[in-house]
Write a protein that holds these residues in place. Structure first.
Motif, PDB file in Angstrom:
ATOM      1  N   GLN A 120       0.858  -1.182   0.000  1.00 19.43           N
ATOM      2  CA  GLN A 120       0.000   0.000   0.000  1.00 19.43           C
ATOM      3  C   GLN A 120       0.891   1.227   0.000  1.00 19.43           C
ATOM      4  N   HIS A 121       1.096   1.800  -1.199  1.00 15.38           N
ATOM      5  CA  HIS A 121       1.965   2.969  -1.335  1.00 15.38           C
ATOM      6  C   HIS A 121       1.236   4.200  -0.794  1.00 15.38           C
ATOM      7  N   PRO A 122       1.927   5.066  -0.056  1.00 17.31           N
ATOM      8  CA  PRO A 122       1.246   6.208   0.572  1.00 17.31           C
ATOM      9  C   PRO A 122       0.602   7.180  -0.409  1.00 17.31           C
ATOM     10  N   THR A 123       1.116   7.272  -1.640  1.00 18.57           N
ATOM     11  CA  THR A 123       0.530   8.212  -2.612  1.00 18.57           C
ATOM     12  C   THR A 123      -0.035   7.511  -3.843  1.00 18.57           C
ATOM     13  N   LEU A 124       0.532   6.366  -4.221  1.00 16.61           N
ATOM     14  CA  LEU A 124       0.093   5.684  -5.437  1.00 16.61           C
ATOM     15  C   LEU A 124      -0.973   4.624  -5.172  1.00 16.61           C
ATOM     16  N   GLY A 125      -1.257   4.350  -3.908  1.00 19.18           N
ATOM     17  CA  GLY A 125      -2.226   3.314  -3.583  1.00 19.18           C
ATOM     18  C   GLY A 125      -1.598   1.934  -3.671  1.00 19.18           C
ATOM     19  N   GLU A 126      -2.427   0.914  -3.924  1.00 17.47           N
ATOM     20  CA  GLU A 126      -1.912  -0.449  -3.943  1.00 17.47           C
ATOM     21  C   GLU A 126      -1.140  -0.727  -5.235  1.00 17.47           C
ATOM     22  N   ILE A 127       0.086  -1.203  -5.083  1.00 17.44           N
ATOM     23  CA  ILE A 127       0.934  -1.568  -6.222  1.00 17.44           C
ATOM     24  C   ILE A 127       1.004  -3.089  -6.273  1.00 17.44           C
ATOM     25  N   PRO A 128       0.619  -3.709  -7.396  1.00 16.42           N
ATOM     26  CA  PRO A 128       0.594  -5.175  -7.461  1.00 16.42           C
ATOM     27  C   PRO A 128       2.001  -5.776  -7.433  1.00 16.42           C
ATOM     28  N   PRO A 129       2.123  -7.004  -6.888  1.00 16.23           N
ATOM     29  CA  PRO A 129       3.436  -7.667  -6.823  1.00 16.23           C
ATOM     30  C   PRO A 129       4.086  -7.853  -8.193  1.00 16.23           C
ATOM     31  N   THR A 130       3.265  -8.013  -9.237  1.00 16.68           N
ATOM     32  CA  THR A 130       3.837  -8.195 -10.577  1.00 16.68           C
ATOM     33  C   THR A 130       4.665  -6.992 -11.000  1.00 16.68           C
ATOM     34  N   GLU A 131       4.414  -5.830 -10.381  1.00 19.85           N
ATOM     35  CA  GLU A 131       5.181  -4.629 -10.706  1.00 19.85           C
ATOM     36  C   GLU A 131       6.390  -4.453  -9.796  1.00 19.85           C
ATOM     37  N   PHE A 132       6.221  -4.709  -8.484  1.00 17.39           N
ATOM     38  CA  PHE A 132       7.334  -4.363  -7.593  1.00 17.39           C
ATOM     39  C   PHE A 132       8.282  -5.528  -7.299  1.00 17.39           C
ATOM     40  N   ILE A 133       7.843  -6.778  -7.469  1.00 18.00           N
ATOM     41  CA  ILE A 133       8.757  -7.900  -7.206  1.00 18.00           C
ATOM     42  C   ILE A 133       9.935  -7.913  -8.195  1.00 18.00           C
ATOM     43  N   PRO A 134       9.699  -7.708  -9.530  1.00 13.57           N
ATOM     44  CA  PRO A 134      10.862  -7.654 -10.435  1.00 13.57           C
ATOM     45  C   PRO A 134      11.845  -6.540 -10.065  1.00 13.57           C
ATOM     46  N   VAL A 135      11.325  -5.402  -9.591  1.00 12.15           N
ATOM     47  CA  VAL A 135      12.209  -4.314  -9.173  1.00 12.15           C
ATOM     48  C   VAL A 135      12.999  -4.734  -7.937  1.00 12.15           C
ATOM     49  N   ALA A 136      12.335  -5.408  -7.004  1.00  8.61           N
ATOM     50  CA  ALA A 136      13.015  -5.886  -5.793  1.00  8.61           C
ATOM     51  C   ALA A 136      14.127  -6.860  -6.143  1.00  8.61           C
ATOM     52  N   GLU A 137      13.881  -7.740  -7.126  1.00  9.42           N
ATOM     53  CA  GLU A 137      14.909  -8.695  -7.534  1.00  9.42           C
ATOM     54  C   GLU A 137      16.069  -7.983  -8.218  1.00  9.42           C
ATOM     55  N   GLU A 138      15.729  -7.002  -9.058  1.00 11.21           N
ATOM     56  CA  GLU A 138      16.754  -6.282  -9.805  1.00 11.21           C
ATOM     57  C   GLU A 138      17.675  -5.493  -8.876  1.00 11.21           C
ATOM     58  N   LEU A 139      17.104  -4.938  -7.808  1.00 13.26           N
ATOM     59  CA  LEU A 139      17.891  -4.088  -6.898  1.00 13.26           C
ATOM     60  C   LEU A 139      18.455  -4.844  -5.698  1.00 13.26           C
ATOM     61  N   GLY A 140      18.238  -6.173  -5.667  1.00 12.22           N
ATOM     62  CA  GLY A 140      18.774  -6.956  -4.572  1.00 12.22           C
ATOM     63  C   GLY A 140      18.015  -6.808  -3.268  1.00 12.22           C
ATOM     64  N   LEU A 141      16.738  -6.394  -3.353  1.00 12.75           N
ATOM     65  CA  LEU A 141      15.918  -6.221  -2.153  1.00 12.75           C
ATOM     66  C   LEU A 141      15.094  -7.461  -1.829  1.00 12.75           C
ATOM     67  N   ILE A 142      15.111  -8.451  -2.719  1.00  7.89           N
ATOM     68  CA  ILE A 142      14.193  -9.575  -2.573  1.00  7.89           C
ATOM     69  C   ILE A 142      14.508 -10.414  -1.343  1.00  7.89           C
ATOM     70  N   ASP A 143      15.766 -10.500  -0.950  1.00  8.64           N
ATOM     71  CA  ASP A 143      16.107 -11.283   0.240  1.00  8.64           C
ATOM     72  C   ASP A 143      15.508 -10.658   1.497  1.00  8.64           C
ATOM     73  N   ALA A 144      15.612  -9.337   1.610  1.00  5.91           N
ATOM     74  CA  ALA A 144      15.064  -8.653   2.784  1.00  5.91           C
ATOM     75  C   ALA A 144      13.545  -8.762   2.811  1.00  5.91           C
ATOM     76  N   ILE A 145      12.912  -8.536   1.649  1.00  6.71           N
ATOM     77  CA  ILE A 145      11.448  -8.611   1.583  1.00  6.71           C
ATOM     78  C   ILE A 145      10.985 -10.049   1.787  1.00  6.71           C
ATOM     79  N   GLY A 146      11.669 -10.985   1.129  1.00  5.59           N
ATOM     80  CA  GLY A 146      11.307 -12.390   1.272  1.00  5.59           C
ATOM     81  C   GLY A 146      11.483 -12.881   2.695  1.00  5.59           C
ATOM     82  N   GLY A 147      12.541 -12.416   3.352  1.00  5.69           N
ATOM     83  CA  GLY A 147      12.746 -12.788   4.753  1.00  5.69           C
ATOM     84  C   GLY A 147      11.627 -12.272   5.636  1.00  5.69           C
ATOM     85  N   TRP A 148      11.189 -11.034   5.371  1.00  6.21           N
ATOM     86  CA  TRP A 148      10.072 -10.468   6.143  1.00  6.21           C
ATOM     87  C   TRP A 148       8.786 -11.263   5.906  1.00  6.21           C
TER      88      TRP A 148
END
Length: 321
Positions: A120-148
């Motif tokens: 739930q983005h504070p200004t853009l509303g709900e962002i679907p996983p199909t949009e933000f998961i590839p970005v998380a993988e590309e930037l190396g954030l997927i381990d932190a998010i996946g761990g959470w």
């Protein structure tokens, strides 16, 4: 025109097989094209534009060319901003898990659910996983998010189990399914964290199921088989998500530790009107059961769909119904 002919000639020339020592080798080209001075006037701008156009060609399937357009720059900036926002999202509690029930078709009871990640983005509303998961993988954030996600799902199933009769904990069937991305699955650290957390809370492995894609079964990386073996040894079930949507992984099912298949929703949508889709679902169910694998149908939206699946011997259904 001349530019496209030159680009096509380069791709065709590089596409030809060649000998590399005693082996036959292949390469392909992804070409980005930008025009001076229309798209930019400095060397840095031209190189950046060509680079973005090249990555657009790669994303479109490789072995092709793509022209630069201003929308590519906008898209690149949007992804960069999303990455910045995503780093803050985890720290600020903008991510949450929703749990979709998985119905046991034999008993009519619900003891399983899938954890669905939401942002739930504070200004853009709900962002679907199909949009933000590839970005998380590309930037190396997927381990932190996946761990959470793993931590949150385990905490939830622990709360649910606490409501189960204390003298029957050994037979408690409550389970949450969690999706693991290829990087999480092969990297090792996420699975390490999952198993360590289960052990720390004294929870049995079967209270969490790990969902992986069908394509991961075809990955010959030794880590894939090793992780499957570790999960099996810890009693953590493995589910193949979106089964039947583009890979032929059936040969791998008989030699790898797979507990459940999920029939992709594309076969369920027209189940009651398309005999072909019904036949595919019935074939997957029959094959899986012969191998001792259970089956979940995804995307079930009507009672009629559920009735057909029940008649076909499907074990579980999941969806908006």
């Amino acid at each position: 025109d001349l530019i496209e002919r030159i680009a096509s000639d380069i791709i065709s020339a590089l596409d030809r097989p060649f000998m590399l020592g005693n082996d036959l080798a292949y390469v392909s080209a992804s070409i980005g094209i930008t025009l001076y001075p229309r798209d930019g006037e400095t060397l840095a701008a031209i190189l950046k534009n060509a680079d973005q156009a090249m990555y657009h060609a790669k994303d479109a399937g490789r072995n092709r060319f793509s022209y630069y357009s201003p929308s590519m720059q906008e898209h690149a900036q949007a992804r960069l901003q999303m990455g910045t926002d995503l780093r803050a999202a985890l720290a600020e509690g903008q991510l949450s898990l929703h749990y979709q029930p998985i119905l046991d078709l034999t008993s009519g009871q619900v003891f399983k659910a899938e954890a669905l990640l939401r942002w739930q983005h504070p200004t853009l509303g709900e962002i679907p996983p199909t949009e933000f998961i590839p970005v998380a993988e590309e930037l190396g954030l997927i381990d932190a998010i996946g761990g959470w996600v793993f931590e949150s799902a385990i905490a939830t199933v622990a709360r649910w189990r606490a409501l189960w009769p204390a003298d029957d904990q050994a037979n408690c069937p409550l389970q949450i399914s969690v999706n693991a991305s290829p990087r999480q699955f092969t990297g090792g650290r996420s699975i390490d964290g999952l198993l360590a957390r289960l052990a720390a809370l004294g929870l049995p492995g079967h209270c969490v199921a790990i969902e992986i894609t069908e394509g991961m079964l075809l990955d010959k990386h030794p880590a894939v088989a090793a992780q499957l073996g570790r999960l099996a040894a810890a009693g953590v079930p493995v589910t193949i998500d979106d089964f039947g949507t583009g890979y032929s992984a059936m040969a791998y099912l008989k030699r790898l530790d797979i507990d459940t298949l999920k029939i992709d929703r594309s076969f369920i949508r027209d189940l009651t009107t398309d005999p072909g889709d019904l036949a595919i679902a019935e074939a997957i169910i029959a094959m899986a059961h012969k191998l001792g694998i259970q089956v979940v149908a995804e995307g079930v939206e009507t009672l009629e769909q559920q009735s057909r699946l029940n008649d076909a011997g499907c074990d579980y259904s999941q969806g908006f119904l």
